[in-house]
Design a protein around this motif. Structure first.
Motif, short mmCIF file in Angstrom:
data_model
loop_
_atom_site.label_atom_id
_atom_site.label_comp_id
_atom_site.label_asym_id
_atom_site.label_seq_id
_atom_site.Cartn_x
_atom_site.Cartn_y
_atom_site.Cartn_z
N ASN A 118 43.53 75.69 14.27
CA ASN A 118 44.38 74.57 13.68
C ASN A 118 45.46 75.19 12.54
OD1 ASN A 118 45.79 72.02 13.18
ND2 ASN A 118 44.11 70.79 13.73
N THR A 119 45.71 74.38 11.57
CA THR A 119 46.09 74.66 10.11
C THR A 119 45.86 73.05 9.61
OG1 THR A 119 48.00 75.40 8.99
CG2 THR A 119 48.63 74.24 10.66
N GLY A 120 45.44 73.25 8.15
CA GLY A 120 45.64 72.34 7.92
C GLY A 120 44.12 71.47 7.31
N TYR A 121 44.04 70.72 8.01
CA TYR A 121 42.72 70.27 7.53
C TYR A 121 41.53 71.63 7.00
CZ TYR A 121 38.04 67.59 7.43
OH TYR A 121 36.65 66.76 6.95
N PRO A 122 40.94 72.21 8.29
CA PRO A 122 39.88 73.32 8.15
C PRO A 122 40.88 74.18 7.71
CG PRO A 122 41.13 73.26 10.59
CD PRO A 122 41.55 72.52 9.76
N TRP A 123 41.36 74.64 6.35
CA TRP A 123 42.08 75.65 6.10
C TRP A 123 41.04 76.45 5.20
CZ3 TRP A 123 41.83 76.80 0.28
CH2 TRP A 123 41.21 75.03 -0.31
N LYS A 124 39.74 75.52 5.24
CA LYS A 124 38.55 76.90 3.81
C LYS A 124 38.30 77.94 5.31
CE LYS A 124 38.44 73.69 0.34
NZ LYS A 124 36.92 72.94 0.00
N GLU A 125 37.70 77.02 6.43
CA GLU A 125 37.41 77.90 7.62
C GLU A 125 38.02 78.73 8.15
OE1 GLU A 125 37.63 74.65 7.48
OE2 GLU A 125 35.32 73.84 6.92
N ASN A 126 39.76 78.68 8.08
CA ASN A 126 40.35 79.65 8.28
C ASN A 126 41.14 80.70 7.27
OD1 ASN A 126 41.12 77.76 10.56
ND2 ASN A 126 43.02 76.93 9.40
N PHE A 127 40.97 80.61 6.17
CA PHE A 127 40.78 81.56 5.18
C PHE A 127 39.76 82.65 5.77
CE2 PHE A 127 39.55 82.89 0.70
CZ PHE A 127 40.73 83.93 0.34
N GLN A 128 38.34 82.21 6.12
CA GLN A 128 37.41 83.71 6.30
C GLN A 128 38.11 84.08 7.34
OE1 GLN A 128 35.39 83.47 3.96
NE2 GLN A 128 35.49 82.55 2.62
N VAL A 129 38.05 83.60 8.53
CA VAL A 129 39.04 84.16 9.28
C VAL A 129 40.18 85.38 9.37
CG1 VAL A 129 40.41 84.17 11.86
CG2 VAL A 129 38.62 82.13 11.13
N HIS A 130 40.88 84.82 8.68
CA HIS A 130 41.96 85.85 8.03
C HIS A 130 41.19 86.98 6.85
CE1 HIS A 130 44.53 81.92 7.88
NE2 HIS A 130 44.78 82.39 8.99
N ALA A 131 40.41 86.56 5.91
CA ALA A 131 39.85 87.50 5.35
C ALA A 131 38.90 88.58 5.78
CB ALA A 131 38.63 86.89 4.42
N GLU A 132 38.44 87.48 7.76
CA GLU A 132 37.02 88.90 8.34
C GLU A 132 38.73 90.00 8.99
OE1 GLU A 132 34.24 90.70 10.68
OE2 GLU A 132 34.08 89.70 9.12
N ALA A 133 39.48 89.39 8.82
CA ALA A 133 40.02 89.98 9.96
C ALA A 133 41.26 91.34 9.34
CB ALA A 133 41.69 89.29 10.43
N LEU A 134 40.94 90.99 7.84
CA LEU A 134 41.63 91.66 6.89
C LEU A 134 40.92 92.76 5.99
CD1 LEU A 134 44.02 89.17 4.48
CD2 LEU A 134 44.62 91.00 6.11
N ASP A 135 39.60 92.46 6.32
CA ASP A 135 38.47 93.53 5.72
C ASP A 135 37.82 92.91 4.53
OD1 ASP A 135 36.43 95.15 6.28
OD2 ASP A 135 37.17 96.61 6.16
N LYS A 136 38.56 91.84 4.10
CA LYS A 136 38.37 91.62 2.68
C LYS A 136 37.61 90.18 2.34
CE LYS A 136 42.03 93.69 1.63
NZ LYS A 136 42.33 94.89 0.52
N LYS A 137 36.69 90.30 2.99
CA LYS A 137 35.00 89.53 3.10
C LYS A 137 34.40 89.67 1.07
CE LYS A 137 32.25 89.25 5.91
NZ LYS A 137 31.08 89.13 6.64
#
Length: 325
Positions: A152-171
């Motif tokens: 989803n988007t919106g409310y879980p934005w912090k968890e989503n950000f971590q997924v984006h960081a993992e995908a970008l190798d930017k943890k």
């Protein structure tokens, strides 16, 4: 120096540090090693997504993002995507994003109807979006490039950000961002008089939407998480929000939005969204927040549509500036 500029410099310095460490590691390795396996820097990684496990490049170089949250995430992490969709606004990419950071990004269509041919032409090695936005296009997108979708988007934005960081190798960079945000939140709470005073200040967020009823935002959406982080109170009406998202009212019930402070934004034409009608009414003018000078018009693109840490930092500054007047 703004928080975003400071973060950009810090992330750049961190990247140089990591690069230097890798270079030293390479120099220290045995020249007669017989290990023919690819280095870890070249090995694809597996990311858990809403569509299952997805293998992504070790260090994606050509990223395409299909929603505003993903665009905020990648820019926050110091990555300029080669392509991005635009929101349904006059400015194209949302106006709170620094112009120099979005310059050169290829527009690949409106957010809900991305141009798949334009995306493919960019030869991306990673696509970021969410299932709720583009789940029906997953098969087509995944044929173009590894596609990482959050649920989803919106409310879980912090968890989503971590997924984006993992995908970008930017943890590592992501941790710096979240640590900075936590410090910023603590500073704003302190400026508001501390936790107890913040909790005693009830705040509402109202959105006038063209073609829809007026939304009094509940406790399960992007902006609500920022208000909660600061420790601000929320009026009882927010508990009436369907699924926690919003409680929708007509102009004749706008007084239900009254609180110690009311922030409001507009999506679309002010007249067609009923903003002009509502804010000119006796019900609006009779609200305590209006009488006390605690009603603040804010930018919809920033407060509602941005959905990310770069937007959140700017919202925190506006909260502090308005609530300490």
């Amino acid at each position: 120096m703004t928080l975003l500029q400071h973060r950009s410099r810090t992330l750049a310095a961190a990247s140089l540090t990591v690069a230097a460490a890798l270079a030293l590691s390479a120099c220290g390795s045995s020249s007669d090693s017989t290990d023919d396996s690819s280095s870890s820097a070249e090995t694809p990684r597996t990311v858990k997504t809403a569509m299952g496990d997805v293998k992504v490049p070790a260090a994606p170089q050509r990223v395409v993002v299909l929603d505003t949250a993903e665009l905020d995430s990648v820019l926050t992490l110091g990555v300029k995507p080669v392509g991005a969709t635009h929101a349904d606004v006059d400015s194209g990419f949302l106006n709170y994003l620094p112009k120099d950071q979005v310059a050169g990004i290829k527009d690949v269509g409106q957010m809900m109807t991305p141009n798949l041919e334009a995306i493919a032409a960019l030869k991306p090695d990673l696509i970021l979006t969410s299932k709720i936005r583009h789940g029906d296009k997953y098969a087509e997108l995944s044929k173009i490039a590894p596609t990482v979708m959050t649920e989803n988007t919106g409310y879980p934005w912090k968890e989503n950000f971590q997924v984006h960081a993992e995908a970008l190798d930017k943890k590592a960079e992501a941790k710096m961002v979240t640590d900075d945000y936590a410090k910023h939140v603590a500073g704003v709470t302190k400026e508001l008089g501390g936790k107890d005073k913040a909790a005693a200040t009830e705040v509402n967020m109202v959105r006038f939407v063209e073609g829809a009823d007026i939304r009094i935002y509940g406790k399960k959406n992007y902006i609500a998480t920022i208000l909660a982080d600061v420790g601000l109170g929320r009026p009882a009406v927010t508990d009436k929000a369907a699924d926690g998202f919003s409680y929708d009212v007509s102009p004749e019930k706008i007084d239900l939005a009254d609180a110690d402070a009311v922030f409001h934004s507009t999506y679309g034409d002010p007249k067609k969204s009923k903003e002009t009608q509502t804010t000119g009414s006796g019900l609006w003018k009779n609200m305590d927040a209006v009488k006390n000078g605690k009603v603040f018009a804010v930018d919809d693109q920033l407060w509602i549509q941005g959905i990310g840490y770069t937007a959140a930092d700017k919202i925190l500054e506006e909260l502090k500036a308005n609530l300490t007047k």
